[in-house]
Design a protein around this motif. Structure first.
Motif, mmCIF file in Angstrom:
data_model
loop_
_atom_site.group_PDB
_atom_site.id
_atom_site.type_symbol
_atom_site.label_atom_id
_atom_site.label_comp_id
_atom_site.label_asym_id
_atom_site.label_seq_id
_atom_site.Cartn_x
_atom_site.Cartn_y
_atom_site.Cartn_z
ATOM 1 N N ASP A 14 0.802 -1.227 0.000
ATOM 2 C CA ASP A 14 0.000 0.000 0.000
ATOM 3 C C ASP A 14 0.830 1.271 0.000
ATOM 4 O O ASP A 14 0.470 2.254 -0.650
ATOM 5 N N ASP A 15 1.958 1.261 0.735
ATOM 6 C CA ASP A 15 2.728 2.492 0.850
ATOM 7 C C ASP A 15 3.430 2.857 -0.457
ATOM 8 O O ASP A 15 3.960 3.958 -0.604
ATOM 9 N N LYS A 16 3.394 1.945 -1.438
ATOM 10 C CA LYS A 16 4.011 2.221 -2.729
ATOM 11 C C LYS A 16 3.009 2.097 -3.883
ATOM 12 O O LYS A 16 3.340 2.424 -5.017
ATOM 13 N N ASP A 17 1.802 1.648 -3.591
ATOM 14 C CA ASP A 17 0.797 1.357 -4.617
ATOM 15 C C ASP A 17 0.032 2.621 -4.984
ATOM 16 O O ASP A 17 -0.536 3.293 -4.122
ATOM 17 N N ASN A 18 0.008 2.950 -6.284
ATOM 18 C CA ASN A 18 -0.721 4.157 -6.689
ATOM 19 C C ASN A 18 -2.223 3.917 -6.863
ATOM 20 O O ASN A 18 -2.978 4.843 -7.151
ATOM 21 N N CYS A 19 -2.644 2.676 -6.689
ATOM 22 C CA CYS A 19 -4.070 2.319 -6.609
ATOM 23 C C CYS A 19 -4.195 1.219 -5.561
ATOM 24 O O CYS A 19 -4.303 0.038 -5.893
ATOM 25 N N PRO A 20 -4.152 1.570 -4.284
ATOM 26 C CA PRO A 20 -4.087 0.550 -3.236
ATOM 27 C C PRO A 20 -5.296 -0.370 -3.147
ATOM 28 O O PRO A 20 -5.194 -1.467 -2.600
#
Length: 299
Positions: A120-126
């Motif tokens: 999540d901390d790197k996902d642009n669509c969590p």
């Protein structure tokens, strides 16, 4: 024993969660069923500080406990993931923070609710799986969850060029594809040219292979550039001894690798078939080559 009151199973009835690892599910009408949350830990004492939250964003409330384990000096967390149907799985029992001050890999890995392999901390669509992380307008929000992929102020579902910014939405030929992304802005029948050969995809006989000449030997509406059987004789070009002339029988009288149908000297006697009285029967004396004839030497 410490406990929390929360609608753990999200059925609109408040349940009772105990620090000991059990919870009483409220079945409605003041009825409760006692169920275990996770496995027992013999010899381990928990001094929990419960956090009830949907930490993996799957719609089910999970339990995070801050631990003080009497067999070690290490504090940490116990995470019980709610798998639905009142089933819980222990998925982490690690220190929250590593020596470098960053969250432990186990805690970070937990936060991937869309299960696309991007935390999540790197996902642009969590919350929407998008392993490619495509972000056309580079606004930090992936195309998979961005309502305006080109960031031109026009929502994608209304945008005639959703991936190319065109706030004016100009569409000269009225084909509902904006000029900004229309390869043929003045032709209402064409708007795309995938192979870049100048022929619109709608009429291109090889839309993915450049062939501006649109040559189609067998007239099957598949251009020679992408047709695997250019003469349409049922023999693939890579095995056809006359790929541009139909010859299903593949007859090759002189065995020179060129079928009779396209060989201008079928008997290979040096006399072109049009001049050869017996084109399929080699002459007793082979015709001289051009070089030999020029110097007056016969073969």
């Amino acid at each position: 024993s410490a406990f929390s009151i929360v609608d753990l199973d999200q059925d609109d009835d408040l349940d009772i969660v105990f620090a000991s690892g059990w919870f009483m599910r409220n079945d409605g009408a003041q009825g409760f069923t006692t169920l275990p949350i996770g496995p027992a830990h013999d010899g381990t004492y928990y001094a929990p500080r419960d956090v009830i939250a949907d930490i993996d964003n799957d719609g089910d409330l999970d339990i995070v406990k801050a631990l003080n384990i009497n067999t070690t000096s290490d504090g940490g967390v116990l995470i019980w993931r709610n798998d639905g149907n009142n089933q819980f799985t222990e998925i982490a029992r690690r220190s929250l923070i590593q020596n470098d001050g960053h969250p432990s890999p186990q805690v970070v890995a937990l936060a991937d609710p869309d299960r696309d392999g991007i935390p999540d901390d790197k996902d642009n669509c969590p919350h929407i799986a998008n392993p490619d992380q495509l972000d056309t307008d580079k606004d930090g929000q992936g195309d998979a969850c961005d309502p305006d992929d080109d960031n031109d102020g026009v929502a994608d579902d209304l945008d005639n060029c959703p991936l190319v910014a065109n706030p004016d939405q100009k569409d000269s030929d009225g084909d509902k594809v904006g000029d900004a992304c229309d390869a043929f802005p003045n032709d209402p029948t064409e708007w795309s040219d995938r192979d870049g050969d100048g022929v619109g995809d709608n009429r291109d006989n090889c839309p993915d292979v450049a062939n501006p000449d649109q040559k189609d030997t067998d007239g099957d509406k598949i251009g020679d550039a992408c047709d695997t059987d250019n003469d349409n004789d049922g023999v693939p070009d890579d095995k056809d001894n006359c790929p541009l002339v139909a010859n299903r029988d593949q007859k090759d009288t002189d065995k020179d690798g060129m079928g009779d149908a396209c060989d201008d000297d079928d008997d290979n006697d040096g006399i072109p078939d049009k001049q050869d009285k017996e084109p399929l029967k080699p002459a007793k004396k082979k015709a001289p080559t051009k070089t030999a004839a020029k110097i007056g030497v016969s073969q």
